[in-house]
Structures are given as C-alpha cells and as structure tokens.
Write a protein that holds these residues in place. Structure first.
Motif, PDB file in Angstrom:
ATOM      1  N   LEU A  94       0.804  -1.222   0.000  1.00 52.65           N
ATOM      2  CA  LEU A  94       0.000   0.000   0.000  1.00 52.65           C
ATOM      3  C   LEU A  94       0.840   1.276   0.000  1.00 52.65           C
ATOM      4  O   LEU A  94       0.462   2.274  -0.620  1.00 52.65           O
ATOM      5  N   TYR A  95       1.976   1.236   0.691  1.00 53.82           N
ATOM      6  CA  TYR A  95       2.648   2.493   0.995  1.00 53.82           C
ATOM      7  C   TYR A  95       4.050   2.663   0.415  1.00 53.82           C
ATOM      8  O   TYR A  95       4.670   3.699   0.632  1.00 53.82           O
ATOM      9  N   THR A  96       4.570   1.661  -0.272  1.00 55.12           N
ATOM     10  CA  THR A  96       5.918   1.854  -0.815  1.00 55.12           C
ATOM     11  C   THR A  96       5.883   2.055  -2.320  1.00 55.12           C
ATOM     12  O   THR A  96       5.319   1.263  -3.052  1.00 55.12           O
ATOM     13  N   ASN A  97       6.454   3.126  -2.729  1.00 53.30           N
ATOM     14  CA  ASN A  97       6.683   3.439  -4.129  1.00 53.30           C
ATOM     15  C   ASN A  97       8.057   4.103  -4.156  1.00 53.30           C
ATOM     16  O   ASN A  97       8.194   5.268  -3.797  1.00 53.30           O
ATOM     17  N   ASP A  98       9.080   3.339  -4.513  1.00 53.04           N
ATOM     18  CA  ASP A  98      10.445   3.827  -4.373  1.00 53.04           C
ATOM     19  C   ASP A  98      10.725   5.088  -5.174  1.00 53.04           C
ATOM     20  O   ASP A  98      11.506   5.939  -4.745  1.00 53.04           O
ATOM     21  N   THR A  99      10.065   5.228  -6.333  1.00 50.34           N
ATOM     22  CA  THR A  99      10.282   6.434  -7.137  1.00 50.34           C
ATOM     23  C   THR A  99       9.766   7.664  -6.404  1.00 50.34           C
ATOM     24  O   THR A  99      10.447   8.689  -6.309  1.00 50.34           O
ATOM     25  N   GLN A 100       8.564   7.565  -5.850  1.00 55.50           N
ATOM     26  CA  GLN A 100       7.990   8.683  -5.110  1.00 55.50           C
ATOM     27  C   GLN A 100       8.777   8.977  -3.842  1.00 55.50           C
ATOM     28  O   GLN A 100       8.995  10.140  -3.478  1.00 55.50           O
ATOM     29  N   ARG A 101       9.236   7.921  -3.175  1.00 54.40           N
ATOM     30  CA  ARG A 101       9.986   8.104  -1.936  1.00 54.40           C
ATOM     31  C   ARG A 101      11.340   8.759  -2.212  1.00 54.40           C
ATOM     32  O   ARG A 101      11.773   9.636  -1.455  1.00 54.40           O
ATOM     33  N   LEU A 102      11.989   8.372  -3.297  1.00 53.44           N
ATOM     34  CA  LEU A 102      13.267   8.977  -3.645  1.00 53.44           C
ATOM     35  C   LEU A 102      13.077  10.448  -4.014  1.00 53.44           C
ATOM     36  O   LEU A 102      13.885  11.302  -3.643  1.00 53.44           O
ATOM     37  N   TYR A 103      11.989  10.736  -4.722  1.00 50.79           N
ATOM     38  CA  TYR A 103      11.666  12.128  -5.035  1.00 50.79           C
ATOM     39  C   TYR A 103      11.449  12.913  -3.740  1.00 50.79           C
ATOM     40  O   TYR A 103      11.902  14.059  -3.607  1.00 50.79           O
ATOM     41  N   GLY A 104      10.766  12.275  -2.780  1.00 52.72           N
ATOM     42  CA  GLY A 104      10.520  12.928  -1.499  1.00 52.72           C
ATOM     43  C   GLY A 104      11.805  13.216  -0.746  1.00 52.72           C
ATOM     44  O   GLY A 104      11.948  14.277  -0.116  1.00 52.72           O
ATOM     45  N   VAL A 105      12.757  12.291  -0.801  1.00 48.95           N
ATOM     46  CA  VAL A 105      14.052  12.507  -0.152  1.00 48.95           C
ATOM     47  C   VAL A 105      14.764  13.698  -0.779  1.00 48.95           C
ATOM     48  O   VAL A 105      15.312  14.564  -0.086  1.00 48.95           O
ATOM     49  N   GLY A 106      14.762  13.755  -2.125  1.00 49.51           N
ATOM     50  CA  GLY A 106      15.388  14.868  -2.823  1.00 49.51           C
ATOM     51  C   GLY A 106      14.732  16.194  -2.485  1.00 49.51           C
ATOM     52  O   GLY A 106      15.405  17.208  -2.259  1.00 49.51           O
ATOM     53  N   HIS A 107      13.407  16.186  -2.426  1.00 44.32           N
ATOM     54  CA  HIS A 107      12.650  17.402  -2.105  1.00 44.32           C
ATOM     55  C   HIS A 107      12.962  17.870  -0.683  1.00 44.32           C
ATOM     56  O   HIS A 107      13.178  19.069  -0.427  1.00 44.32           O
ATOM     57  N   LYS A 108      13.019  16.919   0.251  1.00 45.27           N
ATOM     58  CA  LYS A 108      13.326  17.253   1.641  1.00 45.27           C
ATOM     59  C   LYS A 108      14.728  17.828   1.772  1.00 45.27           C
ATOM     60  O   LYS A 108      14.948  18.814   2.476  1.00 45.27           O
ATOM     61  N   LEU A 109      15.668  17.224   1.051  1.00 47.82           N
ATOM     62  CA  LEU A 109      17.050  17.681   1.110  1.00 47.82           C
ATOM     63  C   LEU A 109      17.184  19.098   0.555  1.00 47.82           C
ATOM     64  O   LEU A 109      17.882  19.940   1.129  1.00 47.82           O
ATOM     65  N   MET A 110      16.510  19.369  -0.547  1.00 47.69           N
ATOM     66  CA  MET A 110      16.562  20.709  -1.125  1.00 47.69           C
ATOM     67  C   MET A 110      15.957  21.743  -0.185  1.00 47.69           C
ATOM     68  O   MET A 110      16.440  22.874  -0.098  1.00 47.69           O
TER      69      MET A 110
END
Length: 224
Positions: A94-110
C-alpha cells in the motif's frame, strides 16, 4: 507515547499511526526494531506454519500488537490479515513506491540546504541531512556484491551528501566552509561534522585546524 490495549490484554508500545506514505517509513522502522528486539524478526517475512502451534500463538500475539499500531482509519483494510507476514506485506504494497519516496528525499534535502540558513542548532541541521542520507542509501541499494565495493559506494554517497550540507551553510560559516573545501583531501562526513559541531554559531568564525585522518571525536562516530 500513549499505550493501546491489544486483543490479548497486553499493552502496545506504539501510538496509532501510519495513514500515508510519509509516515510508513517511521512505522515500518519501529515495528521492525520492536519485533527484532523480541527475537521474532522472522515472523515479518515467514508465512504462518500451522504445524507449529507455539509458533502460531506467538505470531498471533505479535500481529495483535502490530495491528494496534495502525491508525483507526486504515484498520478495516487490514482486518482480513491475521498474521505478521500478511500485515507487513499488505502495508508494504500500500505504501511503498520507491520512485515517489526517492523524489521525497530529494525534495526534503533541497528544502534543508537551499535557504542557506539554519533553523535551530547546527546539530539539528546536520541531523536532518544525515537522515536524508539514511533514506538515500535505503532507496538506492548497493549494486555491487563485495563488502569492499559496498563500503566504497557508501563513502561516495556520504561524501556527496556532506558536500551538499556544506553548500547549505549560511554566511557565518564561510571561513570553515572554505577551509574544508580547500583541503588537499576532502575529509569524510564524520570528520567534517565533528568540525562543524565545534564551531560557535552566529559569530565571525576563525578557521579551525582540520584533525588528521582518524583523529575524530567520540561524537563523530555517531554519524557513521
């Protein structure tokens, strides 16, 4: 944290949560750590064994505690799932989508480094960057097999995130920023963070002598 009653009368150590992908990682980390601490990590990935009544009993107790950690809004989705492995697998689907999660990590870092200012302490700033590194490594698993090559990849990820963290430092850290980048050999993340943690914030900063390789403080080991 508030405790929740489980069906077997025991108390859950978890507050109800996991309603969306952003907090799935926290939920999964807490659950995995707790189950491992109980000595039953295999129950998260091993299907129910009906030939072992004791195993079934333990799995039911663990599953009850795990489901108590789910937010009430999503508990109906998990009602048919009555084993640890089934609940764990369903949550992951239900909750894992590695592409979206990686995008989220990049967004958080920026969001951390782009403002070039530190909200709170330098330790909080560095902690947020290091947390992003943890997620980054988790979402981009090593493609090499040998331990030596894996360690080299980890060091490369660490150096990249360390340089980004230097980029995000405000102007009062300019002197130490330039000193680190001007070193003949760029120090590793532990050494760099140890230096930054000793710098008095919001003052005109004098250059600090970079410790020799291997000369790190006890605090620096936290970042490895």
């Amino acid at each position: 944290m508030a405790a929740n009653n489980t069906s077997d009368g025991s108390k859950s150590i978890f507050t109800n949560y996991i309603t969306s992908p952003p907090n799935y990682d926290s939920w999964a980390t807490d659950i995995k750590l707790w189950v491992t601490g109980q000595g039953y990590k295999d129950h998260l990935t091993t299907k129910f064994d009906t030939d072992k009544p004791k195993w079934e009993q333990i799995d039911a107790q663990l599953c009850s505690v795990i489901k108590s950690a789910l937010h009430p809004d999503i508990k109906p989705i998990f009602r048919p799932h009555i084993t640890c492995e089934s609940v764990w697998s369903q949550a992951k689907k239900l909750y894992t989508n590695d592409t979206q999660r990686l995008y989220g990590v990049g967004h958080k870092l920026m969001n951390i480094i782009t403002p070039k200012k530190i909200e709170g302490s330098i330790s909080t700033y560095l902690g947020n960057v290091h947390f992003a590194l943890h997620d980054f490594n988790e979402l981009l698993p090593h493609v090499v097999s040998s331990t030596t090559e894996q360690e080299k990849e980890r060091e490369q990820h660490s150096t990249f995130l360390m340089l980004l963290s230097l980029y995000g430092l405000p102007e009062e850290y300019a002197a130490i920023h330039d000193q680190i980048l001007g070193s003949a050999t760029v120090p590793d993340m532990s050494t760099t963070y140890a230096i930054l943690l000793r710098v008095p914030a919001k003052h005109s900063l004098e250059p600090i002598i970079t410790p020799a390789p291997g000369d790190t403080t006890a605090l620096a080991s936290f970042w490895k």
